[in-house]
Motif scaffolding. Structure first.
Motif, mmCIF file in Angstrom:
data_model
loop_
_atom_site.group_PDB
_atom_site.id
_atom_site.type_symbol
_atom_site.label_atom_id
_atom_site.label_comp_id
_atom_site.label_asym_id
_atom_site.label_seq_id
_atom_site.Cartn_x
_atom_site.Cartn_y
_atom_site.Cartn_z
ATOM 1 N N VAL A 32 0.834 -1.197 0.000
ATOM 2 C CA VAL A 32 0.000 0.000 0.000
ATOM 3 C C VAL A 32 0.870 1.248 0.000
ATOM 4 C CG1 VAL A 32 -1.652 1.368 1.359
ATOM 5 C CG2 VAL A 32 -1.931 -1.115 1.181
ATOM 6 N N GLU A 33 0.475 2.231 -0.796
ATOM 7 C CA GLU A 33 1.023 3.593 -0.725
ATOM 8 C C GLU A 33 -0.091 4.497 -0.181
ATOM 9 O OE1 GLU A 33 2.296 4.893 -4.539
ATOM 10 O OE2 GLU A 33 3.284 3.004 -5.025
ATOM 11 N N GLU A 34 0.223 5.287 0.833
ATOM 12 C CA GLU A 34 -0.754 6.241 1.380
ATOM 13 C C GLU A 34 -0.188 7.649 1.302
ATOM 14 O OE1 GLU A 34 -3.584 4.603 4.680
ATOM 15 O OE2 GLU A 34 -1.521 4.346 5.390
ATOM 16 N N GLU A 35 -0.995 8.558 0.761
ATOM 17 C CA GLU A 35 -0.623 9.972 0.696
ATOM 18 C C GLU A 35 -1.414 10.742 1.751
ATOM 19 O OE1 GLU A 35 -0.029 9.757 -4.171
ATOM 20 O OE2 GLU A 35 -1.839 10.645 -3.292
ATOM 21 N N PHE A 36 -0.749 11.687 2.425
ATOM 22 C CA PHE A 36 -1.372 12.457 3.497
ATOM 23 C C PHE A 36 -1.133 13.950 3.295
ATOM 24 C CE2 PHE A 36 -0.120 8.376 5.399
ATOM 25 C CZ PHE A 36 -1.335 7.937 5.896
ATOM 26 N N LEU A 37 -2.035 14.753 3.873
ATOM 27 C CA LEU A 37 -1.849 16.197 3.932
ATOM 28 C C LEU A 37 -1.187 16.584 5.245
ATOM 29 C CD1 LEU A 37 -5.231 17.668 2.618
ATOM 30 C CD2 LEU A 37 -3.014 17.788 1.478
ATOM 31 N N LEU A 38 -0.382 17.633 5.200
ATOM 32 C CA LEU A 38 0.163 18.258 6.395
ATOM 33 C C LEU A 38 -0.591 19.571 6.604
ATOM 34 C CD1 LEU A 38 3.942 17.686 5.629
ATOM 35 C CD2 LEU A 38 2.540 16.411 7.273
ATOM 36 N N ALA A 47 -5.530 12.336 6.979
ATOM 37 C CA ALA A 47 -5.892 11.393 5.919
ATOM 38 C C ALA A 47 -7.224 11.812 5.312
ATOM 39 C CB ALA A 47 -5.975 9.978 6.486
ATOM 40 N N THR A 48 -7.161 12.634 4.282
ATOM 41 C CA THR A 48 -8.345 13.062 3.542
ATOM 42 C C THR A 48 -7.972 13.194 2.074
ATOM 43 O OG1 THR A 48 -9.993 14.826 3.266
ATOM 44 C CG2 THR A 48 -7.835 15.486 4.045
ATOM 45 N N GLY A 49 -8.907 12.842 1.198
ATOM 46 C CA GLY A 49 -8.601 12.871 -0.226
ATOM 47 C C GLY A 49 -8.412 14.257 -0.799
#
Length: 282
Positions: free
Chosen positions: A5-11, A84-86
């Motif tokens: 899995v790859e997960e992208e996150f906002l800061l 964690a939000t799209g």
């Protein structure tokens, strides 16, 4: 089959929720993670974590827990939160900056209309299943295509963007569609894939083969099929569920592929009219 899995996150700012851009420092602070498991992303207020391939869902969950913990602690150390939000839910104070680097800067220069807009800053959860080569990855993509909208619906996690309810459960899917190379994968065998990929790059449609952002496509650097329709999710069990479903679906379809059964007929495009509370995917 292995899964990863790859997960992208906002800061975001801890007080206001506004996206902020300390990401090189956050990734550097997370460097106890091995290899390239902590990475920067296209826009500076984004980071990514990547699991190693595993055949065990319990191991996958444990690694996701560790990666999230280390990255979240690194973010707090830099005065921000990992979210964690799209799509970003809070309007920013200024347009985002692109993470320095030849490839990202080249993409920004070639498609300037897609850069400088915070609603274009999106975070996905990409699921990989192990394959023995491009031919098997493409065959699986051909057979899995009708199930991808279901996976997208399960993962939908971006109804808000820039302080408004967009009317979409996955507004990330709308923003992603602005980029070239995004959409349903055409039905291709390996030879056709090589010809098409080469033509897309030579014509300048895409900067490189890594910009083939189809909803399901062979990875260009590891032996996997990559599913790209899912939003990042705060609920870790949703991520594990999606991984289990993708791997289970791939495992179920392999005998059909081995027996020479053709992929199911399926339209290449669906309605693009937004439906409240429902994601739209081709």
């Amino acid at each position: 089959m292995t899964v990863g899995v790859e997960e992208e996150f906002l800061l975001v700012d801890r007080r206001t929720g506004v996206p902020v851009a300390p990401d090189p420092h956050v990734v550097e602070a997370a460097m106890p993670l091995p290899g390239e498991q902590a990475q920067t992303e296209f826009f500076a207020p984004q980071v990514e974590v990547c699991t190693r391939p595993t055949a065990t869902l319990a191991v996958l969950r444990s690694e996701l827990v560790l990666l999230r913990k280390v990255m979240a602690e690194a973010a707090v150390g830099e005065g921000c939160l990992l979210v964690a939000t799209g799509t970003p839910a809070v309007p920013p104070g200024r347009p985002p900056t692109v993470t320095p680097g030849e490839r990202y800067e080249g993409m920004a220069a070639r498609w300037p209309s897609l850069v400088g807009r915070y609603d274009g800053m999106v975070c996905g959860c990409h699921i990989h299943v192990g394959v023995i080569g491009h031919a098997q990855a493409l065959a699986l993509a051909n057979h899995m295509r009708r199930w991808l909208p279901t996976l997208q619906a399960i993962a939908a996690n971006s109804p808000f963007s820039l302080g408004r309810d967009t009317g979409w459960a996955s507004h990330r899917s709308v923003e992603c569609a602005r980029w070239p190379g995004v959409g349903p994968a055409p039905l291709l065998n390996e030879a056709d894939y090589e010809r098409l990929a080469g033509r897309l790059v030579r014509s300048g449609t895409l900067l490189d083969r890594r910009m083939i952002y189809w909803h399901a496509r062979p990875s260009e650097h590891v032996p996997t099929l990559k599913i790209r329709v899912c939003d990042v999710n705060a609920d870790l069990y949703v991520v594990v569920l999606l991984s289990a479903l993708v791997r289970g679906l791939a495992t179920t379809l392999l005998p059909d592929i081995g027996n020479g059964r053709p992929p199911p007929a399926f339209p290449t495009a669906a309605s693009t009219l937004p439906t409240p509370s429902l994601p739209i995917a081709a």
